[in-house]
Design a protein around this motif. Sequence first.
Motif, PDB file in Angstrom:
ATOM      1  N   PRO A  57      24.547  19.074   9.055  1.00 21.99           N
ATOM      2  CA  PRO A  57      25.020  18.690  10.093  1.00 21.99           C
ATOM      3  C   PRO A  57      23.881  17.336  10.616  1.00 21.99           C
ATOM      4  N   LEU A  58      22.784  17.580   9.727  1.00 24.22           N
ATOM      5  CA  LEU A  58      22.089  16.817  10.343  1.00 24.22           C
ATOM      6  C   LEU A  58      21.104  15.290   9.675  1.00 24.22           C
ATOM      7  N   SER A  59      22.016  15.481   8.280  1.00 27.33           N
ATOM      8  CA  SER A  59      21.893  14.167   8.127  1.00 27.33           C
ATOM      9  C   SER A  59      23.080  13.118   8.199  1.00 27.33           C
ATOM     10  N   TRP A  60      23.846  13.769   8.929  1.00 27.51           N
ATOM     11  CA  TRP A  60      24.672  12.743  10.566  1.00 27.51           C
ATOM     12  C   TRP A  60      23.696  12.193  10.796  1.00 27.51           C
ATOM     13  N   LEU A  61      22.816  12.336  11.151  1.00 25.90           N
ATOM     14  CA  LEU A  61      22.357  11.211  11.917  1.00 25.90           C
ATOM     15  C   LEU A  61      21.321  10.538  11.647  1.00 25.90           C
ATOM     16  N   VAL A  62      20.579  10.464   9.806  1.00 31.95           N
ATOM     17  CA  VAL A  62      20.845   9.883   9.044  1.00 31.95           C
ATOM     18  C   VAL A  62      21.689   8.362   8.534  1.00 31.95           C
ATOM     19  N   ILE A  63      22.903   9.347   8.429  1.00 29.77           N
ATOM     20  CA  ILE A  63      24.103   7.997   8.099  1.00 29.77           C
ATOM     21  C   ILE A  63      24.410   7.290   9.276  1.00 29.77           C
ATOM     22  N   GLU A  64      24.325   7.611  10.868  1.00 26.88           N
ATOM     23  CA  GLU A  64      24.723   7.094  11.588  1.00 26.88           C
ATOM     24  C   GLU A  64      23.367   5.784  11.675  1.00 26.88           C
ATOM     25  N   ALA A  65      22.162   6.356  11.527  1.00 26.05           N
ATOM     26  CA  ALA A  65      20.335   5.384  11.436  1.00 26.05           C
ATOM     27  C   ALA A  65      21.497   4.015  10.189  1.00 26.05           C
ATOM     28  N   VAL A  66      21.620   4.564   8.992  1.00 23.41           N
ATOM     29  CA  VAL A  66      21.306   3.150   8.298  1.00 23.41           C
ATOM     30  C   VAL A  66      22.699   2.517   7.866  1.00 23.41           C
ATOM     31  N   THR A  67      23.469   3.178   9.243  1.00 27.57           N
ATOM     32  CA  THR A  67      24.651   1.939   8.647  1.00 27.57           C
ATOM     33  C   THR A  67      24.601   1.059   9.845  1.00 27.57           C
ATOM     34  N   VAL A  68      23.281   0.857  10.548  1.00 28.83           N
ATOM     35  CA  VAL A  68      23.441  -0.060  11.587  1.00 28.83           C
ATOM     36  C   VAL A  68      22.393  -1.307  10.926  1.00 28.83           C
ATOM     37  N   ASP A  69      22.669  -2.344  11.146  1.00 25.11           N
ATOM     38  CA  ASP A  69      22.216  -3.374  10.433  1.00 25.11           C
ATOM     39  C   ASP A  69      21.078  -3.677  10.453  1.00 25.11           C
ATOM     40  N   PRO A  70      20.719  -3.964   8.912  1.00 18.07           N
ATOM     41  CA  PRO A  70      18.884  -4.767   8.930  1.00 18.07           C
ATOM     42  C   PRO A  70      18.485  -5.555  10.076  1.00 18.07           C
ATOM     43  N   GLU A  71      18.806  -5.913  10.789  1.00 21.63           N
ATOM     44  CA  GLU A  71      17.984  -6.539  11.344  1.00 21.63           C
ATOM     45  C   GLU A  71      17.912  -6.660  12.869  1.00 21.63           C
ATOM     46  N   ARG A  72      19.577  -5.767  13.032  1.00 18.44           N
ATOM     47  CA  ARG A  72      19.244  -5.061  14.020  1.00 18.44           C
ATOM     48  C   ARG A  72      18.380  -3.771  14.489  1.00 18.44           C
ATOM     49  N   THR A  73      17.871  -2.994  13.590  1.00 15.29           N
ATOM     50  CA  THR A  73      17.265  -1.871  12.985  1.00 15.29           C
ATOM     51  C   THR A  73      15.813  -2.788  13.350  1.00 15.29           C
TER      52      THR A  73
END
Length: 550
Positions: free
Chosen positions: A45-61
Amino acid sequence: MRDARTILVAVRSRFGSVRSRLGSLETSRGLALLCVGIALAFVLPLSWLVIEAVTVDPERTRELLFRWRTAEILLNSLLLMGGVTALSILIGVPLAYLTTRTDLPFRRFFTVAVALPLVVPSYVGAFSFVSAFGPQGEFHDLLAPLGVERLPEIYGLHGAIVVITLYTYPYVYLTARASLLSLDTTLIEAARTLDHTRWEAFRRVTLPHIRPATAAGALLAALYAISDFGTPAIMRVSVFTQQIYVEYNAFGQEYAAMLSLQLLAVVLVVLALEQRIRSTRSVEGGTGGRSGTPVSLGRWRWPATLLPVGVVTLALVVPVWILGLWLVRADAGRPSLAFEWSFALNSATVALAAAAVAVLAALPIAYFAARDSSPLAAVTERVTYVGFAVPGIVLALALVYFGAGYEALEIPYAPRIYQTIPLLVFAYVIRFTPQAVGTLRSGVLQVDPTIVEAARTLGETPGGAFRRVTLRLIAPSVTAGAALVFLTTMKELPVTLILRPTGFETIVTQIWRAQEAAYFQYAAVPALLLLVISGLSMVVLLSQGGQEGL
């Protein structure tokens, strides 16, 4: 004829031994698979946090990570953690020394009293301090007739450091005290005979001996400080936990995910540093445990009591006094915030469910780790500790993404899990199962394996031998682990606030609602009830000898 019978008995015995070994091998494989499944259920379940962060646009990150606000949050969080850790050491080590090695007056009383703040939730202490020392607090009203118009500001980073320290220093105190009790005082006497002063003997003998235990307690204090949510929010300090909650409620999920990963990175760095320090330090001094003659404090004997008296007064007396005043002055200004006994029932229900599930999950993990020396056993045990190391608000946010993602898959006949009691209990289990694993593993290690083998030779299956022998012998550890999980679940704030179903109120949510509305009198009954429950749980824990999980 007699020889034939002897041979037949030997063959049967040999066959039974082989069958027993085959059964044990099959059981070990099944146990290993079960433990791996439990470990994966805790981590995935903790991997969903990483998935949510990775899907953010790099420029927005980049925009989110390198803004000035993020740097300020990081700095405040590090200062909070560093300040709490340093103060916890400065308070905990002297208290441990005074209560174990000196002739401090009322030493037995202070030994117990200075450990009791551990059962008080820091957020209860925080709003008690605001009510006592705030601009319109009780002390302001008491001192106003004496010409004192303004007290020092309680809000801010310094206030959060003081409050959190008052409820985390027992970690350092308990670990340092245990180490001092194992110190062979003949080493100190030898140092004194070599013309060392008392301070030099302490610095060269006592301090190196207690340094590993002090570091272990300091690590717990640091992790508590960096993951605490309630106190920084009440003290108005912008740190990771407080800002993640703000962004979550403001639908800023991208920024909340980025901050959560940063907070998780800080926690991992702290754990890595502690592991590095532990691997390079050596323990000096004996472990004979000879207590020797208490150190005479001389003319400082009574002034030394000011430290434990001051700490106990601030950490225990002030909150209880404030809660008592709120209870007496309670009015009906906001009936919607009135306490209902259903809140206590809700808290007890989910806490009991979490304790039961956590013990069931911890049993195979603890047994596997205690009875198997393979790397797989060690890894599965360590994986369960991930949930305890991850701050509660980060875990809650990860499970929000997990629940939402699970429902987005639209699996036929799949039940809804987001904002449900099962998901809330699952979060508690992930977070607090390590506490049960610690107590259960210690209990299993104390069971003589030959007793279990004797049960197997009498025809018991591996499961039957475990149920009729091992489980009965580790019953005190099971009770202690369940009590510890129950206690910490009752006090857990961020996980409850984020994952509870709509309309599901508990003791901690009632306290938080009253605090947010600034109607502190409505927090009196639930806060006092929480303190009573925490105290009773601690009594059960100590009566079962379950201090290992602390």
